[in-house]
Design an enzyme around this catalytic site. Structure first.
Site, PDB file in Angstrom:
ATOM      1  N   CYS A 123     -14.174   8.606  27.209  1.00  0.00           N
ATOM      2  CA  CYS A 123     -14.423  10.102  28.001  1.00  0.00           C
ATOM      3  C   CYS A 123     -14.235   9.809  29.662  1.00  0.00           C
ATOM      4  O   CYS A 123     -13.307  10.529  30.240  1.00  0.00           O
ATOM      5  CB  CYS A 123     -15.420  10.939  27.669  1.00  0.00           C
ATOM      6  SG  CYS A 123     -15.474  11.437  25.989  1.00  0.00           S
ATOM      7  N   ARG A 124     -14.552   8.982  30.160  1.00  0.00           N
ATOM      8  CA  ARG A 124     -14.418   8.610  31.517  1.00  0.00           C
ATOM      9  C   ARG A 124     -13.037   8.502  31.929  1.00  0.00           C
ATOM     10  O   ARG A 124     -12.390   9.062  32.891  1.00  0.00           O
ATOM     11  CB  ARG A 124     -15.355   7.608  32.248  1.00  0.00           C
ATOM     12  CG  ARG A 124     -14.989   6.802  33.426  1.00  0.00           C
ATOM     13  CD  ARG A 124     -15.715   5.781  33.854  1.00  0.00           C
ATOM     14  NE  ARG A 124     -15.384   5.368  35.056  1.00  0.00           N
ATOM     15  CZ  ARG A 124     -15.898   4.235  35.700  1.00  0.00           C
ATOM     16  NH1 ARG A 124     -16.605   3.350  34.916  1.00  0.00           N
ATOM     17  NH2 ARG A 124     -15.178   3.956  36.928  1.00  0.00           N
TER      18      ARG A 124
END
Length: 425
Positions: free
Chosen positions: A389-390
């Protein structure tokens, strides 16, 4: 006899070379496989270890991100080096999966491994039952992710116990400073003042209602579908001596009685309610507000109209079952159509990448304790999902928007100043 020949030919390729067809010929990642084969630079910063034939069986059953994720979660594949950097190098596979034609070609090559070594998917995958986004099914989906272990979340989230995007005052701010700044940013946009009534839907562990009570003298009600979150929050509220102002209930946002509230905050709920429910969601929030009351909606968004109907299969099966994202344009339209006047919108995309970076660092610092609390497989799910997700936020595959709206009063009155702080609100 023919089948035996086909099987021998299909499995004759070194395993590392098979993986190279997924990673691409110019991948900076080194691959080392259980059959002794290797590919990639000997001095690579990142090495992908294919530890068992089961890894190939998992990839055969789900070519692309889901197969790789299953193999990682079960330790059939491992990574030496920085996982975020590895995913960045694998971004075409992990974020977009591989083209259908390549999937079929790879599946044919890996079919013998699937025949001999296939096993069921890890039991960590969510299997919610019932009508999509019914109250019963939503409760199951939320429980899958949030009722893991409050202790584990303490290891990952830190003292704030805040599981939403922070707002970093500067690049050197700590996670705790950034989470406090986020709550204060929401408070400022809602113009919270002593004596006001705040409704916080999808309240998590109660961070917003506790901040509003402690810092602004606001009476806050938070609601969450997670029993463990509600129990933890009520205990924290009591410990901080805020029980006269703040409360968290285990309750569906659809079951909160209509107003009258002075302000509504929704920080990380919209992703869970389903695109089909967006209109009714904003209408219900509008009904709970007094005239001139404000709503702040904070949620993950897509930067453009999606070409695929479903979210990444790893995220939907392991992390946020039934989660659905939409574009900021759709959200603003739905909020506007519900009656809100839109006053401000802000994208905090880079801040969420930094938040995930810091959560990941917390997990690594507390890795042994985290594994002891929830098991190795689940800890690896969280490690993988936070790094992935980062990367998604860094590459602008997903965004984070705060949208501020007001329920106008008589004769169109908004009670907004002519110019707010920095001219924004």
């Amino acid at each position: 006899m023919t089948g035996l020949i086909e099987r021998t030919q299909a499995t004759s390729a070194p395993v590392a070379e098979l993986l190279t067809s997924v990673l691409g010929p110019n991948s900076p990642i080194r691959v080392e496989a259980f059959d002794g084969s290797t590919t990639g630079p000997p001095d690579a910063d990142i090495t992908l270890h294919v530890r068992t034939p089961r890894a190939l069986a998992r990839l055969a059953s789900a070519p692309g991100s889901l197969g790789l994720a299953r193999a990682y979660v079960t330790s059939d594949i491992d990574v030496d080096g920085d996982l975020y950097a590895a995913l960045h190098a694998l971004s075409e596979v992990t974020l977009h999966s591989i083209p259908r034609r390549e999937q079929l070609r790879l599946a044919r090559q890996l079919l013998p491994y699937w025949r001999e070594h296939h096993v069921p998917p890890p039991d960590l995958e969510a299997k919610p039952k019932g009508l999509l986004h019914s109250k019963r099914r939503d409760s199951q989906a939320i429980s899958h992710h949030y009722d893991v272990s409050n202790t584990f979340y303490e290891y990952v989230l830190g003292p704030s116990m805040t599981y939403t995007c922070a707002a970093y005052p500067d690049v050197d701010s700590t996670l705790e400073e950034a989470q406090a700044a986020k709550y204060e940013l929401v408070s400022a946009k809602l113009a919270l003042k002593p004596g006001m009534r705040l409704l916080d839907v999808g309240c998590g562990w109660g961070g917003m209602v506790m901040h509003a009570a402690a810092e602004h003298g606001v009476r806050g009600l938070g609601v969450t579908l997670s029993r463990e979150q509600a129990a933890w929050a009520q205990e924290a509220i009591a410990k901080r001596g805020l029980s006269h102002l703040a409360e968290v209930r285990h309750l569906d946002y659809r079951d909160v009685p209509d107003g009258v509230y002075d302000a509504v905050s929704s920080i990380g709920l919209t992703e869970h309610i389903g695109k089909a429910n967006i209109d009714s969601y904003f209408s219900s929030m509008y009904a709970k507000l007094r005239p001139e009351g404000r709503m702040l909606n904070h949620c993950i968004t897509q930067p453009h109209r999606p070409t695929k109907r479903h979210t990444d299969p790893f995220i939907s099966r392991y992390v946020f079952p039934d989660g659905e994202l939409t574009t900021i344009g759709n959200l603003v339209t739905a909020m506007n159509d519900a009656g809100f006047e839109i006053r401000h919108s802000e994208n905090l995309r880079e801040h969420y990448a930094m938040t995930l970076r810091d959560w990941g660092a917390n997990l690594e610092r507390n890795w042994n304790d985290g594994v002891a609390e929830v098991g190795l497989g689940r800890a690896r799910v969280w490690r993988l999902y936070m790094a992935a997700c980062r990367l998604g936020f860094d590459l602008d595959n997903i965004q984070l928007h705060q949208v501020l709206g007001v329920k106008l009063g008589d004769n169109g009155s908004s009670a907004f100043p002519l110019r707010g702080e920095h001219g924004a609100y």
